[in-house]
Design an enzyme around this catalytic site. Structure first.
Site, PDB file in Angstrom:
ATOM      1  N   THR A 107       0.862  -1.181   0.000  1.00  0.00           N
ATOM      2  CA  THR A 107       0.000   0.000   0.000  1.00  0.00           C
ATOM      3  C   THR A 107       0.898   1.231   0.000  1.00  0.00           C
ATOM      4  O   THR A 107       1.573   1.519   0.987  1.00  0.00           O
ATOM      5  CB  THR A 107      -0.913   0.022   1.236  1.00  0.00           C
ATOM      6  OG1 THR A 107      -1.702  -1.175   1.254  1.00  0.00           O
ATOM      7  CG2 THR A 107      -1.846   1.222   1.183  1.00  0.00           C
ATOM      8  N   LYS A 184      -7.799   0.785  -2.128  1.00  0.00           N
ATOM      9  CA  LYS A 184      -7.219   0.308  -0.874  1.00  0.00           C
ATOM     10  C   LYS A 184      -7.266   1.378   0.209  1.00  0.00           C
ATOM     11  O   LYS A 184      -7.572   1.090   1.378  1.00  0.00           O
ATOM     12  CB  LYS A 184      -5.778  -0.141  -1.113  1.00  0.00           C
ATOM     13  CG  LYS A 184      -4.990  -0.513   0.145  1.00  0.00           C
ATOM     14  CD  LYS A 184      -5.616  -1.689   0.887  1.00  0.00           C
ATOM     15  CE  LYS A 184      -4.905  -1.972   2.208  1.00  0.00           C
ATOM     16  NZ  LYS A 184      -3.543  -2.483   2.045  1.00  0.00           N
ATOM     17  N   LYS A 252      -0.348   5.048   8.545  1.00  0.00           N
ATOM     18  CA  LYS A 252       0.220   5.438   7.252  1.00  0.00           C
ATOM     19  C   LYS A 252      -0.847   5.440   6.168  1.00  0.00           C
ATOM     20  O   LYS A 252      -0.962   6.383   5.380  1.00  0.00           O
ATOM     21  CB  LYS A 252       1.357   4.481   6.904  1.00  0.00           C
ATOM     22  CG  LYS A 252       1.996   4.702   5.536  1.00  0.00           C
ATOM     23  CD  LYS A 252       1.484   3.708   4.492  1.00  0.00           C
ATOM     24  CE  LYS A 252       1.849   2.291   4.830  1.00  0.00           C
ATOM     25  NZ  LYS A 252       1.377   1.336   3.780  1.00  0.00           N
TER      26      LYS A 252
END
Length: 313
Positions: A107, A184, A252
């Site tokens: 990701t 995502k 994150k």
């Protein structure tokens, strides 16, 4: 051309994913070995020892893995790690030549994925971004969800010969790299926000004298039930934050999602506040939960509360 399958990144997620490629017969045979590399070499040694009956080859560099394999999967933990491994003189890009296939499952920021895609294609390779929804246990059990964009040819090549054993579903969003990352970030920011709100609800129940385990039962029996609540709830109450998805990685993703929302002009105030809570938890040196499971945001919620139950936590 080699039939070998490459895997770069044998960490929390990569170990389970690569293990599925072996256990389900996609790789690990004499004519189709699994070729691996990890920044911490011992993890490769430990992984190979778990599968003594399988053909697993350890390389000294990421470049060698790409050069020796047909399709190579990459699963690095952070954008910084992915960039370093991709751009190094003995990294992923250095091993690309005409006809090589790269599937990146990390990701990252959309710009990072786009940059890698352009670099791979410039050398005649094929690139598929395939970030996953799921954590350590789903990775080990082949229950991930792949969110893909990029090369349709590469997606068609691996969807029933790789992705299918590592995941329970694979979605192709666009030939334009970046759409998988967008999907995502939407999913992970929602998941983090759900856990933050859930944690606040549980902390409130404790501070007003309710049994939080009974509240979890009530939630699980109603319309707002979620597997996340059922799995995480009892562990959160018990201060069991054994890592499946590190809090620092959850934050994150949430930070990247907030930046994406701002760039898109989308109202995102609820998730912005959840990101702020995760950031405070990550940066809290006294709590020291950055490497714990993202459910540990619950400890920050209690620390920020003044109720009697929170004070006794």
């Amino acid at each position: 051309m080699s039939n070998a399958v490459g895997f770069i990144g044998i960490g929390i997620m990569g170990e389970g994913m690569a293990g599925r490629l072996l256990s389900e017969g996609i790789a690990g045979t004499p004519d189709k070995p699994l070729i691996i590399w990890n920044r911490t070499g011992q993890k490769c040694i430990d992984f190979k020892e778990k599968y003594p009956e399988k053909n697993v080859e350890i390389k000294q560099t990421a470049k060698e893995v790409v050069e020796s394999s047909d399709v190579c999967y990459c699963m690095l933990s952070t954008p910084e790690a992915s960039r370093a491994v991709f751009e190094a003189k003995d990294g992923v890009l250095a091993g690309i030549k005409e006809g090589k296939y790269i599937v990146d499952c990390a990701t990252l920021a959309e710009a990072d994925m786009t940059s890698m895609d352009e670099a791979v294609k410039a050398k005649g390779g094929f690139f598929l971004e395939a970030p996953v929804s799921g954590s350590k246990v789903p990775a080990a059990n082949g229950q991930l969800i792949f969110l893909c964009a990029g090369s349709q040819d590469l997606f068609d090549k691996v969807v029933e010969d790789g992705l299918n054993v590592m995941g329970k579903a694979s979605y192709f969003f666009s030939a334009t790299v970046g759409f998988g990352t967008r999907a995502k970030l939407v999913v992970n920011s929602l998941m983090g926000t759900m856990v933050a709100a859930f944690g606040e609800g549980l902390a409130l129940s404790e501070n007003v004298g309710l049994d939080p385990l009974k509240i979890i039962e009530v939630i699980n029996g109603g319309a707002i039930q979620s597997p996340v609540y059922g799995l995480k709830g009892p562990k959160m109450i018990a201060k069991d934050h054994a890592t499946n998805f590190p809090l620092k990685h959850a934050h994150k993703d949430m930070k990247l999602a907030c930046e994406m929302a701002k760039a898109a002009g989308a109202e995102y105030s609820v998730m912005d506040k959840a990101e702020e809570l995760f950031r405070k938890a990550r940066e809290d040196k006294d709590l020291n939960v950055a490497d714990d499971d993202f459910s540990a945001v619950y400890e920050k919620i209690h620390k920020e509360s003044n109720g009697e139950a929170s004070k006794k936590r």
